[in-house]
Motif scaffolding. Structure first.
Motif, mmCIF file in Angstrom:
data_model
loop_
_atom_site.group_PDB
_atom_site.id
_atom_site.type_symbol
_atom_site.label_atom_id
_atom_site.label_comp_id
_atom_site.label_asym_id
_atom_site.label_seq_id
_atom_site.Cartn_x
_atom_site.Cartn_y
_atom_site.Cartn_z
ATOM 1 N N GLN A 229 0.861 -1.208 0.000
ATOM 2 C CA GLN A 229 0.000 0.000 0.000
ATOM 3 C C GLN A 229 0.885 1.242 0.000
ATOM 4 O OE1 GLN A 229 -1.849 -2.075 3.491
ATOM 5 N NE2 GLN A 229 -3.476 -0.598 3.021
ATOM 6 N N ARG A 230 1.679 1.331 -1.035
ATOM 7 C CA ARG A 230 2.702 2.353 -1.098
ATOM 8 C C ARG A 230 2.144 3.778 -0.943
ATOM 9 N NH1 ARG A 230 5.746 5.040 -4.727
ATOM 10 N NH2 ARG A 230 8.001 4.992 -4.436
ATOM 11 N N GLU A 231 1.044 4.059 -1.656
ATOM 12 C CA GLU A 231 0.482 5.413 -1.619
ATOM 13 C C GLU A 231 -0.047 5.757 -0.236
ATOM 14 O OE1 GLU A 231 1.002 7.622 -3.965
ATOM 15 O OE2 GLU A 231 2.109 5.957 -4.899
ATOM 16 N N ALA A 248 15.198 1.464 -4.549
ATOM 17 C CA ALA A 248 15.183 0.506 -5.652
ATOM 18 C C ALA A 248 13.947 -0.380 -5.558
ATOM 19 C CB ALA A 248 16.452 -0.346 -5.597
ATOM 20 N N ASP A 249 13.470 -0.873 -6.709
ATOM 21 C CA ASP A 249 12.386 -1.858 -6.786
ATOM 22 C C ASP A 249 11.130 -1.453 -6.029
ATOM 23 O OD1 ASP A 249 14.191 -3.426 -8.190
ATOM 24 O OD2 ASP A 249 14.949 -4.353 -6.335
ATOM 25 N N GLY A 250 10.756 -0.198 -6.142
ATOM 26 C CA GLY A 250 9.512 0.244 -5.523
ATOM 27 C C GLY A 250 9.556 0.440 -4.019
ATOM 28 N N THR A 251 10.730 0.345 -3.430
ATOM 29 C CA THR A 251 10.836 0.577 -1.984
ATOM 30 C C THR A 251 10.898 2.082 -1.717
ATOM 31 O OG1 THR A 251 13.241 0.512 -2.056
ATOM 32 C CG2 THR A 251 12.112 -1.564 -1.531
ATOM 33 N N LEU A 252 10.754 2.428 -0.443
ATOM 34 C CA LEU A 252 10.927 3.817 -0.026
ATOM 35 C C LEU A 252 12.108 3.877 0.937
ATOM 36 C CD1 LEU A 252 7.188 4.722 0.696
ATOM 37 C CD2 LEU A 252 8.577 5.526 -1.240
ATOM 38 N N GLU A 253 12.829 4.998 0.898
ATOM 39 C CA GLU A 253 13.943 5.179 1.828
ATOM 40 C C GLU A 253 13.654 6.385 2.712
ATOM 41 O OE1 GLU A 253 17.364 3.353 -1.160
ATOM 42 O OE2 GLU A 253 17.567 5.408 -0.437
ATOM 43 N N LEU A 265 3.742 4.090 12.993
ATOM 44 C CA LEU A 265 2.965 4.977 12.133
ATOM 45 C C LEU A 265 2.133 4.165 11.134
ATOM 46 C CD1 LEU A 265 3.039 8.127 11.990
ATOM 47 C CD2 LEU A 265 4.537 7.860 10.014
ATOM 48 N N ALA A 266 2.767 3.147 10.555
ATOM 49 C CA ALA A 266 2.086 2.286 9.582
ATOM 50 C C ALA A 266 0.936 1.551 10.268
ATOM 51 C CB ALA A 266 3.082 1.313 8.965
ATOM 52 N N ALA A 267 1.198 1.026 11.451
ATOM 53 C CA ALA A 267 0.173 0.265 12.190
ATOM 54 C C ALA A 267 -1.031 1.151 12.510
ATOM 55 C CB ALA A 267 0.783 -0.292 13.478
ATOM 56 N N ARG A 268 -0.761 2.350 12.986
ATOM 57 C CA ARG A 268 -1.851 3.286 13.327
ATOM 58 C C ARG A 268 -2.744 3.580 12.126
ATOM 59 N NH1 ARG A 268 1.564 6.121 16.563
ATOM 60 N NH2 ARG A 268 1.995 7.732 15.023
ATOM 61 N N ASN A 269 -2.111 3.558 10.924
ATOM 62 C CA ASN A 269 -2.868 3.883 9.719
ATOM 63 C C ASN A 269 -3.331 2.642 8.956
ATOM 64 O OD1 ASN A 269 -2.700 7.026 9.192
ATOM 65 N ND2 ASN A 269 -0.785 6.389 10.138
ATOM 66 N N GLY A 270 -3.146 1.482 9.598
ATOM 67 C CA GLY A 270 -3.584 0.234 8.981
ATOM 68 C C GLY A 270 -2.872 -0.094 7.685
ATOM 69 N N VAL A 271 -1.600 0.312 7.566
ATOM 70 C CA VAL A 271 -0.840 0.034 6.342
ATOM 71 C C VAL A 271 0.019 -1.222 6.544
ATOM 72 C CG1 VAL A 271 0.973 0.893 4.806
ATOM 73 C CG2 VAL A 271 -0.769 2.466 5.665
ATOM 74 N N VAL A 272 -0.112 -2.150 5.607
ATOM 75 C CA VAL A 272 0.661 -3.396 5.688
ATOM 76 C C VAL A 272 2.101 -3.154 5.226
ATOM 77 C CG1 VAL A 272 0.912 -5.721 4.706
ATOM 78 C CG2 VAL A 272 -1.365 -4.844 5.313
ATOM 79 N N LEU A 273 3.078 -3.654 5.984
ATOM 80 C CA LEU A 273 4.485 -3.538 5.574
ATOM 81 C C LEU A 273 5.039 -4.912 5.234
ATOM 82 C CD1 LEU A 273 6.047 -1.031 8.174
ATOM 83 C CD2 LEU A 273 5.046 -0.551 5.930
#
Ligand SMILES: Nc1ncnc2c1ncn2[C@@H]1O[C@H](COP(=O)(O)OP(=O)(O)OP(=O)(O)O)[C@@H](O)[C@H]1O
Ligand SMILES: [Mg+2]
Length: 318
Positions: A229-231, A248-253, A265-273
Motif C-alpha cells: 500500500q505504497r500510496e 530501488a524496486d519500488g521501496t521507499l527510503e 505509524l504504519a500500524a496506526r494507519n492500517g498500512v501493511v508492511l
C-alpha cells in the motif's frame, strides 16, 4: 614520523603529486587512499628518495632519506614486491640487504619466521607465488626493526588468509608505537585497518582525517520500507512530517526516522508492511563520491554513480 610539505612531482606536463602537506604519526595505522593514478606510489617513492620532488620537501624523523645512515633501520618499505633478483633465494635476498645495512644474520632468520617463509627460505624467488613474494617484501621491510614502515598496496593479489595476516601485522606494528603508512585504492580494506586516513585524487589532498570521523560523517543511515500500500504509506508518512524518497524496486527510503517510529505509524494507519529494515550506506560509496571528480580512468560501463552526491560535498566542506 613522516612529514610532507608542499610535496610536488611533475612528469613533463603531468602533475602526479600536487602540493601535498600532511604528517604521518607514530602509534597508529595511517591509510593512504586514492583511485588508480592518484599519485600514491609516486609520493612513497619520494619519501624514500627514489624520485626527486619538483617542489616541496619530505622528511623522515626530521631528516632526508639519503642522509640516513643504515636507512633500513629507520624506515622499512614494501614498494614493488617484484624488486627481487629471480635467481636469488629468499634467505640470500634478505642476507645481502642485512649485510649492507649493518644488520646481523640472526635477524634474517627471525623475519623469515615472522612472515612464514622459513620452509621455503632456500628456494629461488622466481618460483614464488604472488603471496610468497609479498611476504618476502614484508620481511625485507621488517629486517632493520625500523620505527617507520611503509607498504604500497600490500594486500594486492593476496588470498583472504594473507589479507587477514597483513591487517593483523600492521595493527600490531602500530601498537608497538611504530609509524605505519599503508596505501590502498580500496576503502573497504582501509576501513578495517586504518586509524587515520589521508585521501588524494589527481595528486591533490582531498582529506586528512581520523577513520572514526570519516565514518561518522559519511555513513548515511536510513530505513528501507516496502509496502503493498505504497500510496497510503506515503500519505501517512507525509502527514507525520516524515520525508521518504524512492528506493530501488519500488521501496521507499526514509532518513532520520527510526524504524520503530515508521512501524508504529504504519500500524496506526492500517498500512501493511512487507519490509522495514535499517540500512547503512557503505564507506566505499562515500570514498567514490569524494574522489569522483578526480578519477582518471573511468570504466565505460554506463553504470550510474551512487545517488548520494551530497555526502562527498558536505564532507569536503566540513
Ligand atoms: N615515471 C613516470 N613518468 C611519467 N608519468 C608517471 C611516472 N610515474 C607515475 N606517473 C604518472 O603519475 C600519476 C600517478 O601515478 P602513481 O603510480 O603514483 O599513482 P598511484 O596512486 O600509485 O596509482 P595505483 O593505484 O594505480 O597504483 C599517473 O598518472 C602516472 O601515469
Ligand atoms: Mg601505485
Amino acid at each position: 614520523m613522516i612529514e610532507l610539505e608542499g610535496l610536488t612531482k611533475r612528469y613533463g606536463e603531468k602533475v602526479a603529486v600536487d602540493n601535498l602537506t600532511f604528517t604521518v604519526r607514530p602509534g597508529i595505522v595511517t591509510g593512504f587512499l586514492g583511485p588508480n593514478g592518484a599519485g600514491k606510489s609516486t609520493t612513497m617513492r619520494m619519501i624514500l628518495g627514489l624520485d626527486h620532488p619538483t617542489a616541496g620537501d619530505v622528511r623522515i624523523d626530521g631528516t632526508h632519506y639519503d642522509r640516513l645512515q643504515d636507512p633500513l633501520t629507520y624506515i622499512g618499505a614494501l614498494l614493488e614486491a617484484k624488486g627481487v633478483h629471480p635467481g636469488r633465494s629468499a634467505y640470500n635476498h634478505l642476507l645481502w640487504l642485512a649485510q649492507s645495512n649493518g644488520i646481523p644474520e640472526r635477524r634474517v632468520r627471525e623475519v623469515l619466521g615472522e612472515v612464514g617463509l622459513t620452509a621455503v627460505a632456500r628456494k629461488k624467488a622466481k618460483g614464488f607465488s604472488l603471496g610468497m613474494g609479498q611476504r618476502l617484501g614484508i620481511a625485507a621491510a621488517l629486517l632493520g626493526d625500523p620505527r617507520i614502515l611503509m607498504f604500497d598496496e600490500p594486500v594486492n593479489g593476496l588470498d583472504p588468509e594473507g589479507i587477514h595476516w597483513i591487517r593483523t601485522l600492521m595493527k600490531s606494528l602500530a601498537e608497538q608505537g611504530r609509524t605505519v603508512f599503508v596505501s590502498s585504492h580500496l576503502m573497504s580494506e582501509m576501513a578495517l585497518t586504518a586509524d587515520h586516513l589521508v585521501v588524494i585524487g589527481q595528486g591533490r589532498l582531498l582529506a586528512d582525517t581520523s577513520m572514526a570521523e570519516f565514518i561518522e560523517r559519511n555513513s548515511r543511515s536510513y530505513v528501507r520500507v516496502r509496502s503493498p500500500q505504497r500510496e497510503a504509506l506515503l500519505d501517512a508518512l507525509h502527514q507525520a512530517g516524515v520525508t521518504a524518497v524512492d528506493g530501488a524496486d519500488g521501496t521507499l527510503e526514509v532518513d532520520g526516522t527510526p524504524a520503530e517510529k515508521i512501524g508504529e505509524l504504519a500500524a496506526r494507519n492500517g498500512v501493511v508492511l512487507h519490509e522495514l529494515s535499517p540500512q547503512q550506506a557503505s564507506l566505499e560509496e562515500a570514498f567514490m563520491q569524494l574522489t569522483a571528480e578526480s578519477v582518471e580512468y573511468h570504466a565505460h560501463t554506463g553504470a550510474p554513480l551512487p545517488p548520494q552526491q551530497q555526502w562527498g560535498e558536505s564532507w569536503r566542506k566540513g
